[in-house]
Design a protein around this motif. Structure first.
Motif, PDB file in Angstrom:
ATOM      1  N   ASP A  27       0.835  -1.206   0.000  1.00  0.00           N
ATOM      2  CA  ASP A  27       0.000   0.000   0.000  1.00  0.00           C
ATOM      3  C   ASP A  27       0.868   1.254   0.000  1.00  0.00           C
ATOM      4  OD1 ASP A  27      -2.208  -1.630   0.064  1.00  0.00           O
ATOM      5  OD2 ASP A  27      -2.580  -1.379   2.220  1.00  0.00           O
ATOM      6  N   ALA A  28       1.912   1.262   0.825  1.00  0.00           N
ATOM      7  CA  ALA A  28       2.800   2.423   0.897  1.00  0.00           C
ATOM      8  C   ALA A  28       3.552   2.621  -0.413  1.00  0.00           C
ATOM      9  CB  ALA A  28       3.783   2.254   2.055  1.00  0.00           C
ATOM     10  N   TYR A  29       3.953   1.527  -1.027  1.00  0.00           N
ATOM     11  CA  TYR A  29       4.669   1.624  -2.307  1.00  0.00           C
ATOM     12  C   TYR A  29       3.752   2.153  -3.406  1.00  0.00           C
ATOM     13  CZ  TYR A  29       7.733   0.247  -6.163  1.00  0.00           C
ATOM     14  OH  TYR A  29       8.537   0.247  -7.277  1.00  0.00           O
ATOM     15  N   GLU A  30       2.501   1.716  -3.388  1.00  0.00           N
ATOM     16  CA  GLU A  30       1.539   2.213  -4.376  1.00  0.00           C
ATOM     17  C   GLU A  30       1.320   3.718  -4.211  1.00  0.00           C
ATOM     18  OE1 GLU A  30      -2.772   0.911  -6.268  1.00  0.00           O
ATOM     19  OE2 GLU A  30      -2.228   0.251  -4.243  1.00  0.00           O
ATOM     20  N   ARG A  31       1.236   4.179  -2.972  1.00  0.00           N
ATOM     21  CA  ARG A  31       1.086   5.622  -2.731  1.00  0.00           C
ATOM     22  C   ARG A  31       2.318   6.379  -3.214  1.00  0.00           C
ATOM     23  NH1 ARG A  31      -1.143   3.678   2.175  1.00  0.00           N
ATOM     24  NH2 ARG A  31       0.850   4.031   3.258  1.00  0.00           N
ATOM     25  N   HIS A  32       3.487   5.782  -3.015  1.00  0.00           N
ATOM     26  CA  HIS A  32       4.733   6.402  -3.484  1.00  0.00           C
ATOM     27  C   HIS A  32       4.736   6.545  -5.007  1.00  0.00           C
ATOM     28  CE1 HIS A  32       8.998   6.863  -4.441  1.00  0.00           C
ATOM     29  NE2 HIS A  32       8.942   5.726  -5.107  1.00  0.00           N
ATOM     30  N   LEU A  33       4.328   5.509  -5.708  1.00  0.00           N
ATOM     31  CA  LEU A  33       4.310   5.561  -7.168  1.00  0.00           C
ATOM     32  C   LEU A  33       3.320   6.605  -7.673  1.00  0.00           C
ATOM     33  CD1 LEU A  33       4.366   1.733  -8.015  1.00  0.00           C
ATOM     34  CD2 LEU A  33       6.284   3.337  -8.102  1.00  0.00           C
ATOM     35  N   ARG A  34       2.194   6.732  -6.978  1.00  0.00           N
ATOM     36  CA  ARG A  34       1.155   7.651  -7.436  1.00  0.00           C
ATOM     37  C   ARG A  34       1.487   9.104  -7.061  1.00  0.00           C
ATOM     38  NH1 ARG A  34      -2.573   5.652  -4.762  1.00  0.00           N
ATOM     39  NH2 ARG A  34      -3.365   4.205  -6.334  1.00  0.00           N
ATOM     40  N   SER A  35       1.853   9.331  -5.803  1.00  0.00           N
ATOM     41  CA  SER A  35       1.997  10.704  -5.312  1.00  0.00           C
ATOM     42  C   SER A  35       3.380  11.299  -5.567  1.00  0.00           C
ATOM     43  CB  SER A  35       1.694  10.744  -3.806  1.00  0.00           C
ATOM     44  OG  SER A  35       0.411  10.239  -3.533  1.00  0.00           O
ATOM     45  N   GLU A  36       4.412  10.499  -5.391  1.00  0.00           N
ATOM     46  CA  GLU A  36       5.760  11.035  -5.493  1.00  0.00           C
ATOM     47  C   GLU A  36       6.358  10.894  -6.884  1.00  0.00           C
ATOM     48  OE1 GLU A  36       8.339   9.744  -2.317  1.00  0.00           O
ATOM     49  OE2 GLU A  36       6.638   9.474  -0.953  1.00  0.00           O
ATOM     50  N   ARG A  37       6.035   9.814  -7.581  1.00  0.00           N
ATOM     51  CA  ARG A  37       6.589   9.615  -8.918  1.00  0.00           C
ATOM     52  C   ARG A  37       5.625  10.008 -10.023  1.00  0.00           C
ATOM     53  NH1 ARG A  37       9.610   4.071  -9.785  1.00  0.00           N
ATOM     54  NH2 ARG A  37       9.978   5.192 -11.733  1.00  0.00           N
ATOM     55  N   GLY A  38       4.350  10.174  -9.696  1.00  0.00           N
ATOM     56  CA  GLY A  38       3.381  10.651 -10.662  1.00  0.00           C
ATOM     57  C   GLY A  38       3.198   9.744 -11.859  1.00  0.00           C
ATOM     58  N   LEU A  39       3.262   8.430 -11.652  1.00  0.00           N
ATOM     59  CA  LEU A  39       3.124   7.492 -12.759  1.00  0.00           C
ATOM     60  C   LEU A  39       1.666   7.327 -13.164  1.00  0.00           C
ATOM     61  CD1 LEU A  39       5.661   4.725 -11.637  1.00  0.00           C
ATOM     62  CD2 LEU A  39       6.054   6.696 -13.113  1.00  0.00           C
ATOM     63  N   SER A  40       1.455   6.843 -14.368  1.00  0.00           N
ATOM     64  CA  SER A  40       0.100   6.639 -14.873  1.00  0.00           C
ATOM     65  C   SER A  40      -0.541   5.462 -14.150  1.00  0.00           C
ATOM     66  CB  SER A  40       0.128   6.365 -16.377  1.00  0.00           C
ATOM     67  OG  SER A  40       0.690   5.083 -16.634  1.00  0.00           O
ATOM     68  N   PRO A  41      -1.873   5.429 -14.100  1.00  0.00           N
ATOM     69  CA  PRO A  41      -2.555   4.291 -13.452  1.00  0.00           C
ATOM     70  C   PRO A  41      -2.156   2.945 -14.040  1.00  0.00           C
ATOM     71  CG  PRO A  41      -4.106   6.085 -13.825  1.00  0.00           C
ATOM     72  CD  PRO A  41      -2.826   6.478 -14.513  1.00  0.00           C
ATOM     73  N   HIS A  42      -1.960   2.881 -15.366  1.00  0.00           N
ATOM     74  CA  HIS A  42      -1.572   1.626 -16.014  1.00  0.00           C
ATOM     75  C   HIS A  42      -0.191   1.179 -15.526  1.00  0.00           C
ATOM     76  CE1 HIS A  42      -1.174  -1.447 -19.119  1.00  0.00           C
ATOM     77  NE2 HIS A  42       0.026  -0.961 -19.369  1.00  0.00           N
ATOM     78  N   THR A  43       0.759   2.122 -15.449  1.00  0.00           N
ATOM     79  CA  THR A  43       2.120   1.788 -14.995  1.00  0.00           C
ATOM     80  C   THR A  43       2.105   1.360 -13.533  1.00  0.00           C
ATOM     81  OG1 THR A  43       3.048   3.358 -16.580  1.00  0.00           O
ATOM     82  CG2 THR A  43       4.475   2.637 -14.783  1.00  0.00           C
ATOM     83  N   ILE A  44       1.350   2.076 -12.715  1.00  0.00           N
ATOM     84  CA  ILE A  44       1.262   1.725 -11.295  1.00  0.00           C
ATOM     85  C   ILE A  44       0.689   0.321 -11.133  1.00  0.00           C
ATOM     86  CG2 ILE A  44       0.100   2.275  -9.121  1.00  0.00           C
ATOM     87  CD1 ILE A  44       0.217   5.228  -9.965  1.00  0.00           C
ATOM     88  N   ARG A  45      -0.348   0.021 -11.890  1.00  0.00           N
ATOM     89  CA  ARG A  45      -0.968  -1.309 -11.805  1.00  0.00           C
ATOM     90  C   ARG A  45       0.037  -2.406 -12.161  1.00  0.00           C
ATOM     91  NH1 ARG A  45      -5.141   0.170 -14.057  1.00  0.00           N
ATOM     92  NH2 ARG A  45      -4.628  -0.360 -16.226  1.00  0.00           N
ATOM     93  N   ALA A  46       0.861  -2.148 -13.189  1.00  0.00           N
ATOM     94  CA  ALA A  46       1.855  -3.144 -13.599  1.00  0.00           C
ATOM     95  C   ALA A  46       2.932  -3.319 -12.535  1.00  0.00           C
ATOM     96  CB  ALA A  46       2.484  -2.724 -14.929  1.00  0.00           C
ATOM     97  N   TYR A  47       3.455  -2.211 -11.999  1.00  0.00           N
ATOM     98  CA  TYR A  47       4.506  -2.287 -10.983  1.00  0.00           C
ATOM     99  C   TYR A  47       3.998  -2.978  -9.721  1.00  0.00           C
ATOM    100  CZ  TYR A  47       7.689   0.891 -13.482  1.00  0.00           C
ATOM    101  OH  TYR A  47       8.546   1.460 -14.389  1.00  0.00           O
ATOM    102  N   THR A 108      13.765  -1.857  -8.167  1.00  0.00           N
ATOM    103  CA  THR A 108      13.226  -0.551  -7.788  1.00  0.00           C
ATOM    104  C   THR A 108      12.489  -0.631  -6.458  1.00  0.00           C
ATOM    105  OG1 THR A 108      12.977   0.050 -10.122  1.00  0.00           O
ATOM    106  CG2 THR A 108      11.731   1.348  -8.529  1.00  0.00           C
ATOM    107  N   PHE A 109      11.728  -1.707  -6.273  1.00  0.00           N
ATOM    108  CA  PHE A 109      10.961  -1.868  -5.038  1.00  0.00           C
ATOM    109  C   PHE A 109      11.865  -2.079  -3.834  1.00  0.00           C
ATOM    110  CE2 PHE A 109       9.047  -4.940  -2.042  1.00  0.00           C
ATOM    111  CZ  PHE A 109       8.059  -4.133  -1.505  1.00  0.00           C
ATOM    112  N   THR A 110      12.845  -2.972  -3.941  1.00  0.00           N
ATOM    113  CA  THR A 110      13.699  -3.235  -2.784  1.00  0.00           C
ATOM    114  C   THR A 110      14.548  -2.020  -2.415  1.00  0.00           C
ATOM    115  OG1 THR A 110      15.417  -4.228  -4.206  1.00  0.00           O
ATOM    116  CG2 THR A 110      13.784  -5.720  -3.220  1.00  0.00           C
ATOM    117  N   ALA A 111      14.946  -1.225  -3.416  1.00  0.00           N
ATOM    118  CA  ALA A 111      15.694   0.001  -3.120  1.00  0.00           C
ATOM    119  C   ALA A 111      14.815   0.971  -2.334  1.00  0.00           C
ATOM    120  CB  ALA A 111      16.178   0.645  -4.418  1.00  0.00           C
ATOM    121  N   TRP A 112      13.556   1.112  -2.760  1.00  0.00           N
ATOM    122  CA  TRP A 112      12.622   1.981  -2.038  1.00  0.00           C
ATOM    123  C   TRP A 112      12.373   1.440  -0.628  1.00  0.00           C
ATOM    124  CZ3 TRP A 112       7.950   0.306  -0.092  1.00  0.00           C
ATOM    125  CH2 TRP A 112       7.127   1.288   0.468  1.00  0.00           C
TER     126      TRP A 112
END
Length: 328
Positions: A27-47, A108-112
């Protein structure tokens, strides 16, 4: 390939079945991708899907689709676990390109997670990913691109609203090389007809300005003047492109429009909108554009991505040489 194909895995159920600490981390990683990295919903869903698959494998869930699932608690996300996850996918027939993408997602995930204190160490830093096999994209020849636009224009001359819209779509995709998501995200105010440029919001919410030529200008102007008013309703958004019910046109509809239009071009490969993006980049380079200008137009983050198109042009030249030279 295995004798039988793995069944499709419902990663939503896997995510819900993860231990609470792992769920909270996802959940925290998903928030990071959306709020801090500004990725598209499709990219976030894949990651996020890749990470749920990884953590599910660590905790013993069947994320490959083999039918074997032995959930367990207290398992550690380390280098061996990541390698085992990738090895299981390779054994199930996953291709090198997909494995390379999932390896990058894991790193990318383990680094975060390490930076945020979820992991004591970063196991992904020592992961060596397989090199993806980059296939040269199929593109239209210049004469095929001309035939496509002429066939589309002939339909638009009947002043049918949908035909005018579809012609504007094809002209814009080929003229600018923008992504289908970028095209569908355009509002009317993003297109500056006098300057013949369009303002595009690309990946990571990065803005760029892309020029287009006279044919695209005429097609868009016809659509805005005579076509769009016929489809627009009181609730229509300010979108440049709208559907028959007046809503913003979606990428899936644009893909179908491109596929259908190419059926009118004899010998043309079956491409989607991204194929027209490849075609635009290839024709720009063949026409003498420098690599960095094409990179800027396409919105590539690195020059290495754009360099793929130099290989396309070389392969096309080699094919011409083999066909035409007496000593080829």
């Amino acid at each position: 390939m295995p004798p039988t194909s793995p069944r499709r895995v419902d990663l939503i159920k896997v995510r819900a079945a993860l231990p609470p600490p792992s769920q909270e981390m996802v959940d925290a990683y998903e928030r990071h991708l959306r709020s801090e990295r500004g990725l598209s919903p499709h990219t976030i869903r894949a990651y996020v899907g890749d990470i749920v698959s990884l953590l599910g494998h660590v905790h013993g869930f069947d994320v490959i689709g083999t039918g074997e699932s032995r959930p367990r608690q207290g398992c550690e996300l380390d280098l061996a676990a990541i390698r085992a996850w990738l090895a299981a996918q390779r054994a199930a027939g996953t291709g090198r390109t997909t494995l390379a993408r999932r390896s990058a997602a894991a790193r990318t995930f383990t680094a975060w997670a390490h930076r945020r204190g979820h992991l004591a160490a970063d196991p992904g830093a020592r992961l060596v990913a397989p090199r993806p096999q980059r296939k040269l994209p199929a593109v239209l020849r210049q004469d095929q691109a001309d035939d496509l636009m002429q066939a589309s224009q002939s339909g638009a001359t009947e002043r049918n609203a949908v035909a005018m819209r579809d012609h504007a779509i094809l002209e814009l995709l080929y003229a600018t090389g923008i992504r289908v998501s970028e095209l569908c995200g355009l509002d009317i105010d993003d297109v500056h007809m006098d300057l013949r440029v369009v303002r595009v919001i690309g990946k990571g919410d990065k803005e760029r300005t892309v020029p287009f030529g006279l044919p695209a200008q005429r097609a868009v102007q016809d659509w805005l003047t005579d076509g769009r008013p016929e489809l627009a309703t009181e609730t229509s958004p300010p979108a440049l492109l709208i559907g028959v019910r007046g809503g913003r046109l979606q990428p899936g509809s644009v893909r179908q429009i491109v596929h259908d239009a190419l059926k009118a071009v004899p010998g043309a490969p079956d491409l989607g909108p991204h194929g027209l993006r490849h075609t635009a980049a290839t024709h720009l380079l063949e026409g003498g554009a420098d690599l960095r200008s094409v990179q800027e137009l396409l919105g590539h983050a690195t020059l290495a991505t754009t360099q793929l198109y130099t290989h396309v042009t070389v392969e096309r030249l080699r094919a011409v040489h083999d066909q035409a030279h007496p000593r080829s």
